[in-house]
Scaffold this motif. Sequence first.
Motif, PDB file in Angstrom:
ATOM      1  N   LEU A 198     -18.102 -50.883 -13.356  1.00 42.06           N
ATOM      2  CA  LEU A 198     -18.883 -50.374 -12.223  1.00 42.06           C
ATOM      3  C   LEU A 198     -19.587 -49.070 -12.577  1.00 42.06           C
ATOM      4  CD1 LEU A 198     -19.622 -51.040  -9.346  1.00 42.06           C
ATOM      5  CD2 LEU A 198     -17.546 -49.899  -8.595  1.00 42.06           C
ATOM      6  N   ASN A 199     -18.970 -48.244 -13.387  1.00 45.84           N
ATOM      7  CA  ASN A 199     -19.599 -46.984 -13.801  1.00 45.84           C
ATOM      8  C   ASN A 199     -20.857 -47.210 -14.638  1.00 45.84           C
ATOM      9  OD1 ASN A 199     -18.214 -44.696 -12.715  1.00 45.84           O
ATOM     10  ND2 ASN A 199     -16.442 -45.314 -13.915  1.00 45.84           N
ATOM     11  N   LYS A 200     -21.041 -48.410 -15.173  1.00 44.36           N
ATOM     12  CA  LYS A 200     -22.228 -48.726 -15.968  1.00 44.36           C
ATOM     13  C   LYS A 200     -23.356 -49.308 -15.119  1.00 44.36           C
ATOM     14  CE  LYS A 200     -19.439 -49.743 -20.039  1.00 44.36           C
ATOM     15  NZ  LYS A 200     -19.001 -50.803 -20.965  1.00 44.36           N
ATOM     16  N   PHE A 201     -23.061 -49.667 -13.877  1.00 44.84           N
ATOM     17  CA  PHE A 201     -24.058 -50.285 -12.999  1.00 44.84           C
ATOM     18  C   PHE A 201     -25.141 -49.286 -12.600  1.00 44.84           C
ATOM     19  CE2 PHE A 201     -21.592 -53.976 -10.787  1.00 44.84           C
ATOM     20  CZ  PHE A 201     -21.173 -54.443 -11.999  1.00 44.84           C
ATOM     21  N   LYS A 202     -26.326 -49.799 -12.360  1.00 44.99           N
ATOM     22  CA  LYS A 202     -27.415 -49.041 -11.747  1.00 44.99           C
ATOM     23  C   LYS A 202     -28.040 -49.971 -10.722  1.00 44.99           C
ATOM     24  CE  LYS A 202     -31.480 -46.350 -12.304  1.00 44.99           C
ATOM     25  NZ  LYS A 202     -31.340 -44.971 -11.970  1.00 44.99           N
ATOM     26  N   PHE A 203     -28.168 -49.488  -9.521  1.00 42.30           N
ATOM     27  CA  PHE A 203     -28.708 -50.286  -8.430  1.00 42.30           C
ATOM     28  C   PHE A 203     -30.152 -49.874  -8.163  1.00 42.30           C
ATOM     29  CE2 PHE A 203     -24.165 -50.272  -8.035  1.00 42.30           C
ATOM     30  CZ  PHE A 203     -23.860 -51.557  -7.653  1.00 42.30           C
ATOM     31  N   GLN A 204     -30.935 -50.818  -7.682  1.00 48.43           N
ATOM     32  CA  GLN A 204     -32.333 -50.545  -7.369  1.00 48.43           C
ATOM     33  C   GLN A 204     -32.442 -50.165  -5.901  1.00 48.43           C
ATOM     34  OE1 GLN A 204     -34.947 -53.804  -8.200  1.00 48.43           O
ATOM     35  NE2 GLN A 204     -36.768 -52.590  -7.880  1.00 48.43           N
ATOM     36  N   ASN A 205     -33.076 -49.065  -5.624  1.00 44.31           N
ATOM     37  CA  ASN A 205     -33.268 -48.592  -4.257  1.00 44.31           C
ATOM     38  C   ASN A 205     -34.564 -49.191  -3.717  1.00 44.31           C
ATOM     39  OD1 ASN A 205     -33.630 -47.233  -1.863  1.00 44.31           O
ATOM     40  ND2 ASN A 205     -33.149 -45.218  -2.693  1.00 44.31           N
ATOM     41  N   CYS A 233     -20.122 -45.710  -3.876  1.00 44.87           N
ATOM     42  CA  CYS A 233     -21.326 -45.103  -3.307  1.00 44.87           C
ATOM     43  C   CYS A 233     -22.319 -44.848  -4.434  1.00 44.87           C
ATOM     44  CB  CYS A 233     -20.992 -43.789  -2.606  1.00 44.87           C
ATOM     45  SG  CYS A 233     -19.891 -43.982  -1.189  1.00 44.87           S
ATOM     46  N   VAL A 234     -23.597 -44.919  -4.093  1.00 42.49           N
ATOM     47  CA  VAL A 234     -24.658 -44.646  -5.055  1.00 42.49           C
ATOM     48  C   VAL A 234     -25.586 -43.589  -4.476  1.00 42.49           C
ATOM     49  CG1 VAL A 234     -24.575 -46.949  -6.087  1.00 42.49           C
ATOM     50  CG2 VAL A 234     -26.142 -46.520  -4.216  1.00 42.49           C
ATOM     51  N   ASN A 235     -26.270 -42.875  -5.368  1.00 42.71           N
ATOM     52  CA  ASN A 235     -27.221 -41.866  -4.910  1.00 42.71           C
ATOM     53  C   ASN A 235     -28.600 -42.500  -4.726  1.00 42.71           C
ATOM     54  OD1 ASN A 235     -28.362 -42.068  -7.504  1.00 42.71           O
ATOM     55  ND2 ASN A 235     -27.350 -40.226  -8.252  1.00 42.71           N
ATOM     56  N   ALA A 236     -29.581 -41.698  -4.379  1.00 43.10           N
ATOM     57  CA  ALA A 236     -30.928 -42.208  -4.110  1.00 43.10           C
ATOM     58  C   ALA A 236     -31.569 -42.868  -5.318  1.00 43.10           C
ATOM     59  CB  ALA A 236     -31.813 -41.069  -3.604  1.00 43.10           C
ATOM     60  N   SER A 237     -31.123 -42.493  -6.517  1.00 41.31           N
ATOM     61  CA  SER A 237     -31.667 -43.092  -7.740  1.00 41.31           C
ATOM     62  C   SER A 237     -30.986 -44.399  -8.106  1.00 41.31           C
ATOM     63  CB  SER A 237     -31.517 -42.114  -8.908  1.00 41.31           C
ATOM     64  OG  SER A 237     -32.230 -40.932  -8.639  1.00 41.31           O
ATOM     65  N   GLY A 238     -29.941 -44.783  -7.354  1.00 45.70           N
ATOM     66  CA  GLY A 238     -29.229 -46.023  -7.630  1.00 45.70           C
ATOM     67  C   GLY A 238     -28.083 -45.866  -8.609  1.00 45.70           C
ATOM     68  N   VAL A 298     -24.330 -44.916  -9.721  1.00 45.24           N
ATOM     69  CA  VAL A 298     -22.998 -44.893  -9.132  1.00 45.24           C
ATOM     70  C   VAL A 298     -22.462 -43.467  -9.175  1.00 45.24           C
ATOM     71  CG1 VAL A 298     -20.619 -45.674  -9.463  1.00 45.24           C
ATOM     72  CG2 VAL A 298     -22.496 -47.288  -9.717  1.00 45.24           C
ATOM     73  N   ILE A 299     -21.870 -43.033  -8.075  1.00 49.19           N
ATOM     74  CA  ILE A 299     -21.215 -41.734  -8.016  1.00 49.19           C
ATOM     75  C   ILE A 299     -19.754 -41.982  -8.408  1.00 49.19           C
ATOM     76  CG2 ILE A 299     -20.583 -39.791  -6.534  1.00 49.19           C
ATOM     77  CD1 ILE A 299     -23.007 -40.675  -4.738  1.00 49.19           C
ATOM     78  N   PRO A 300     -19.376 -41.630  -9.652  1.00 42.99           N
ATOM     79  CA  PRO A 300     -18.040 -41.985 -10.152  1.00 42.99           C
ATOM     80  C   PRO A 300     -16.891 -41.550  -9.242  1.00 42.99           C
ATOM     81  CG  PRO A 300     -19.386 -41.170 -11.945  1.00 42.99           C
ATOM     82  CD  PRO A 300     -20.164 -40.930 -10.673  1.00 42.99           C
ATOM     83  N   SER A 301     -16.987 -40.392  -8.639  1.00 39.84           N
ATOM     84  CA  SER A 301     -15.894 -39.909  -7.790  1.00 39.84           C
ATOM     85  C   SER A 301     -15.776 -40.693  -6.487  1.00 39.84           C
ATOM     86  CB  SER A 301     -16.081 -38.425  -7.484  1.00 39.84           C
ATOM     87  OG  SER A 301     -17.286 -38.226  -6.752  1.00 39.84           O
ATOM     88  N   SER A 302     -16.769 -41.528  -6.188  1.00 42.50           N
ATOM     89  CA  SER A 302     -16.750 -42.297  -4.934  1.00 42.50           C
ATOM     90  C   SER A 302     -16.007 -43.627  -5.067  1.00 42.50           C
ATOM     91  CB  SER A 302     -18.180 -42.589  -4.470  1.00 42.50           C
ATOM     92  OG  SER A 302     -18.771 -43.621  -5.279  1.00 42.50           O
ATOM     93  N   ILE A 303     -15.717 -44.063  -6.279  1.00 44.74           N
ATOM     94  CA  ILE A 303     -15.102 -45.372  -6.485  1.00 44.74           C
ATOM     95  C   ILE A 303     -13.665 -45.354  -5.985  1.00 44.74           C
ATOM     96  CG2 ILE A 303     -14.449 -47.134  -8.160  1.00 44.74           C
ATOM     97  CD1 ILE A 303     -16.752 -46.097  -9.927  1.00 44.74           C
ATOM     98  N   LYS A 304     -13.382 -46.235  -5.044  1.00 47.87           N
ATOM     99  CA  LYS A 304     -12.051 -46.291  -4.438  1.00 47.87           C
ATOM    100  C   LYS A 304     -11.522 -47.720  -4.452  1.00 47.87           C
ATOM    101  CE  LYS A 304     -12.294 -41.995  -3.026  1.00 47.87           C
ATOM    102  NZ  LYS A 304     -12.187 -41.073  -4.088  1.00 47.87           N
ATOM    103  N   TYR A 305     -10.250 -47.845  -4.732  1.00 52.65           N
ATOM    104  CA  TYR A 305      -9.540 -49.121  -4.656  1.00 52.65           C
ATOM    105  C   TYR A 305      -9.387 -49.452  -3.171  1.00 52.65           C
ATOM    106  CZ  TYR A 305      -5.445 -52.213  -5.152  1.00 52.65           C
ATOM    107  OH  TYR A 305      -4.550 -53.251  -5.093  1.00 52.65           O
ATOM    108  N   ALA A 306      -9.781 -50.637  -2.757  1.00 54.01           N
ATOM    109  CA  ALA A 306      -9.773 -51.005  -1.336  1.00 54.01           C
ATOM    110  C   ALA A 306      -9.021 -52.313  -1.111  1.00 54.01           C
ATOM    111  CB  ALA A 306     -11.208 -51.114  -0.833  1.00 54.01           C
TER     112      ALA A 306
END
Length: 65
Positions: A40-47, A4-9, A11-19
């Motif tokens: 993944l913790n280094k990623f930043k996504f564009q909103n 999961c990511v927040n509005a700023s893009g 990554v919310i580290p506690s949201s990362i789940k093995y699926a």
Amino acid sequence: LKVCVNASGNVIPSSIKYAPDRNPNTTTNLQLRKQAIAALNKFKFQNVSGSNGGCGFVNFTFKVK
């Protein structure tokens, strides 16, 4: 990995789940999963939608040299 990511893009580290149910070819190798999570913790996504963030899945492909 589900993430999961927040509005700023960011990554919310506690949201990362093995699926493993997401893809039958998902590795059970803990070392590879740790490397994927670290990347993944280094990623930043564009909103581009102006949303408050969201969740989705990211697949990593590891290749043997």
